[in-house]
Structures are given as structure tokens and as C-alpha cells.
Design an enzyme around this catalytic site. Sequence first.
Site, mmCIF file in Angstrom:
data_model
loop_
_atom_site.group_PDB
_atom_site.id
_atom_site.type_symbol
_atom_site.label_atom_id
_atom_site.label_comp_id
_atom_site.label_asym_id
_atom_site.label_seq_id
_atom_site.Cartn_x
_atom_site.Cartn_y
_atom_site.Cartn_z
ATOM 1 N N HIS A 142 14.038 -8.883 -17.254
ATOM 2 C CA HIS A 142 14.479 -10.275 -17.515
ATOM 3 C C HIS A 142 15.091 -10.083 -19.549
ATOM 4 O O HIS A 142 15.123 -9.025 -19.698
ATOM 5 C CB HIS A 142 13.386 -11.272 -18.269
ATOM 6 C CG HIS A 142 12.000 -10.954 -19.149
ATOM 7 N ND1 HIS A 142 10.752 -10.909 -18.709
ATOM 8 C CD2 HIS A 142 12.314 -9.739 -20.376
ATOM 9 C CE1 HIS A 142 10.350 -10.763 -20.316
ATOM 10 N NE2 HIS A 142 10.841 -10.232 -20.963
ATOM 11 N N ASP B 273 14.467 -15.933 -28.733
ATOM 12 C CA ASP B 273 13.413 -16.926 -27.472
ATOM 13 C C ASP B 273 11.985 -17.332 -29.077
ATOM 14 O O ASP B 273 11.657 -16.714 -29.785
ATOM 15 C CB ASP B 273 13.003 -16.216 -26.936
ATOM 16 C CG ASP B 273 12.753 -14.442 -26.483
ATOM 17 O OD1 ASP B 273 12.583 -14.440 -27.867
ATOM 18 O OD2 ASP B 273 12.999 -14.136 -26.006
ATOM 19 N N ASN C 107 10.160 -6.961 -15.477
ATOM 20 C CA ASN C 107 10.846 -7.350 -13.598
ATOM 21 C C ASN C 107 12.288 -7.874 -14.207
ATOM 22 O O ASN C 107 13.163 -8.436 -13.751
ATOM 23 C CB ASN C 107 10.571 -8.787 -13.778
ATOM 24 C CG ASN C 107 10.494 -9.508 -15.234
ATOM 25 O OD1 ASN C 107 10.973 -9.744 -16.596
ATOM 26 N ND2 ASN C 107 9.780 -11.312 -14.936
ATOM 27 N N GLU D 182 14.295 -15.533 -17.369
ATOM 28 C CA GLU D 182 13.091 -14.759 -15.871
ATOM 29 C C GLU D 182 14.773 -14.671 -14.585
ATOM 30 O O GLU D 182 15.221 -14.943 -14.517
ATOM 31 C CB GLU D 182 12.335 -15.461 -15.513
ATOM 32 C CG GLU D 182 11.360 -15.325 -16.710
ATOM 33 C CD GLU D 182 10.343 -14.249 -17.225
ATOM 34 O OE1 GLU D 182 11.108 -13.329 -16.831
ATOM 35 O OE2 GLU D 182 9.262 -14.677 -17.242
#
Length: 241
Positions: A138, A67, A136, A143
Amino acid sequence: MKVIVEKNYEELSKTAANIIKDEIAKKPNLVLGLATGSTPEGTYRELIRLHKEEGLDFSQVTTFNLDEYVGIDKDHPNSYHYYMKTTLFDHINIDPNNTFIPDGKVENPEKYCKEYDRLIEEKGGIDLQVLGIGENGHIAFNEPDEALNVGTSVVNLTESTIQANSRFFDSIDQVPKTAITMGIGSIMKAKKIILLANGKKKANVIKELLKQDKITTKLPASILLLHPDVTVIVDEEAYNG
Ligand code: F6R
């Protein structure tokens, strides 16, 4: 999903680096998927040591990063281009022409994302993918959501990720709100995956993931349960909390 629990971050990093070393030994022109962030820093330090002291050879290796932030210059100190250059690439004998990181400044990101996936295919697909995990759940910047992208895409970052990543920026307002990320399908096509997590902050998400009982887009890393060759490497803090 295989699980390795190491005593501490240093041991975790050595184990991850040794897996990468073994894969390069088996296939010198390995296609290696790479992550950024704090978690793989120790692994990259160990790879540099293996290169300098034991001659680990990256001359035929190709890398693809997961990314990059949208709208950030490649030489910006918080860009993932800059991170990879300073944290790994400048210190090993990799050919810069064989290193690929999504370009956050392209004019037509949608077209570019398709080309990124096509390029991965063209190079033979990712042999070994290194992943971190967000608090979280991801992976890359996929996400938690109702639906997850299959291919490389432009995505909005969640408040929790912006908050977590603000530690690298002068202020939270400077954290980009969007990123280009490999999709879940791009990641799942990797032949082998190692997911690394260290520290107490990751304990909750690791506990959830290692229940290994449910796949949900609310915990994107849980999709990895469907992959035939995933090794989760954690330290005791991430394992026990
Ligand atoms: C980075 C990436 C992210 C990180 C995750 C954990 O390329 O894809 O998914 O792996 O946000 O970040 P750290 O390691 O900083 O806790």
C-alpha cells in the site's frame, strides 16, 4: 523509477532529507507531501537538524499529509496530527496554518475529501511527495484491491495494516478500521516522488516493486511505475532481505 540503495537507515534518512532540502532551496514555497509511520522518522530528525544547525527555512513551505485515521481526535497520541506535531512541526519554523492533514472527525467525509484535493490544487499541487510503503504494497492507505481510488477517499484498512499498526496502540481493538487517505490519482499528480523503505520486513514488497515489470492494483505502489519522476530510496536490508 530511480533506485538508491543506502548502507543503513541513517544514510537513507540523510539522503531523503537532502532531497527535500535541495527542493526547498530551488523553491522556498515548496508544497511538500508528507507521510507518517516509522519510516520517515529519521528523515524528519535530519530535517530538524538541518533547520537548527544549517538554517533550513520552512517559513514559506506548505505541507499536505497523506492520511489520517477516521474517528480519532487530533490530540490523540496515535493520531497523525499528533505524530506530525511532535515528530516534525514543533521543531521547525513552519507556519501551522500552512500544514494540512486530513481531519478524521469531520461530519461529511465525502465532501471533505473533495475539498482536500481541491485545496491541494489551489496551493499549486504537490511539488515533492514523501511516501512509505506497506508490507502489502500500500501507499498512503490505498490498500491492494480490485480497484483503487483516484481522489482522496475514506477507505477500510486491511487486516494486515491493522495488525502492522497495532504496534502503536495498547491493543489491536483500538486501531481504527477506516481512514481518510489521498488517492492514487492525488499522489500521481505530485511533480516528484520519493518512496522510502527500510528493514527486512519490507524486502519482499521492495523485491516485487523493483522488478518494475507489472502494474497491478494488487500492489498499489506499482502504479508509480507510470510516474516520470520517482526515486525509491532503500537500505541494504530492504534491498537484499
Ligand atoms: C503513512 C502511510 C503509510 C505508511 C506505511 C508504512 O502516512 O501513508 O502508507 O507509509 O504503512 O508504514 P511504516 O513506515 O510505519 O512501516
